[in-house]
Design an enzyme around this catalytic site. Structure first.
Site: not given
Ligand code: CMP
Length: 139
Positions: A11, A51, A59, A87, A93, A104, A114, A117, A128
Site C-alpha cells: 500500500k 474495494y 471506512f 493471510r 488487519t 503488518r 496496514n 492487502h 483481484e
Molecule cells: P485490506 O486487507 O486491504 O482490506 C480492506 C481494508 O480496509 C483493510 O485492509 C483495512 O486497511 C481497511 N479497513 C478494514 N477495517 C477498517 C476499519 N474499521 N477502519 C479503517 N479501515 C479499515
C-alpha cells in the site's frame, strides 16, 4: 485460478517508506513465487472498484482515498494454500492485533494504513488478479 494463488498490494505508505524490498524479501523467503508484479497508482474510481465489496462500510471513503493517494505494488503470488498462508504471513488487519514477525506487525502504521492487502478467498484472488493483470503479464 487453482487455489494456489493470491493477490497482494503493497500500500502507498509502505511504498513511500521504502519497505517494498523488505516486504518482497519476506514474501519470497516464506516460499511464495511471484507470478506477476506491477508498480502503479490507482485512481479513486479504480480503488472504489477494487474495494467494491466494502462500499457500504463507514471506512470506504477513507480507504479509497488512501489507496489512490500514492504508488502501490500489486503482485500475484503462488504457493500451495496461497490465500490462507499469505493471510497468516501478513497478520491481522489491525497491526495492534497482528502476531510478532508478521508483515503488518513489522511494517503497518494502523488498521487503515496496514502496509499490505491480501485476498480473503480463492474467488476474490481470481477477481483481484484479473483486475490488475492480463494473461501475458503472468508467468
Ligand atoms: P485490506 O486487507 O486491504 O482490506 C480492506 C481494508 O480496509 C483493510 O485492509 C483495512 O486497511 C481497511 N479497513 C478494514 N477495517 C477498517 C476499519 N474499521 N477502519 C479503517 N479501515 C479499515
Amino acid at each position: 485460478m487453482n487455489g494456489n494463488q493470491t493477490l497482494t498490494m503493497i500500500k502507498p505508505v509502505a511504498v513511500e517508506r521504502n519497505y517494498v524490498g523488505s516486504i518482497i524479501q519476506k514474501i519470497t523467503d516464506s516460499g511464495f513465487k511471484i507470478c506477476a508484479i506491477k508498480m502503479t497508482q490507482l485512481t479513486k474510481d479504480q480503488a472504489g472498484v477494487f474495494y467494491a465489496v466494502h462500499k457500504d462500510k463507514p471506512f470506504y471513503e477513507d480507504l479509497t482515498t488512501f489507496m489512490s493517494s500514492g504508488t502501490i505494488v500489486a503482485m500475484i503470488l503462488e504457493k500451495e494454500n496461497a490465500v490462507d498462508d499469505f493471510r497468516k504471513l501478513i497478520g491481522a488487519t489491525d497491526p495492534v492485533d497482528a502476531e510478532e514477525g508478521t508483515i503488518r506487525k513489522l511494517y503497518a502504521e494502523s488498521k487503515s494504513h496496514n502496509a499490505v492487502h491480501g485476498s480473503d478467498s480463492d474467488e476474490n484472488a481470481q477477481i483481484e488478479s484479473d483486475f490488475f493483470f492480463s494473461k501475458i503479464e503472468r508467468y
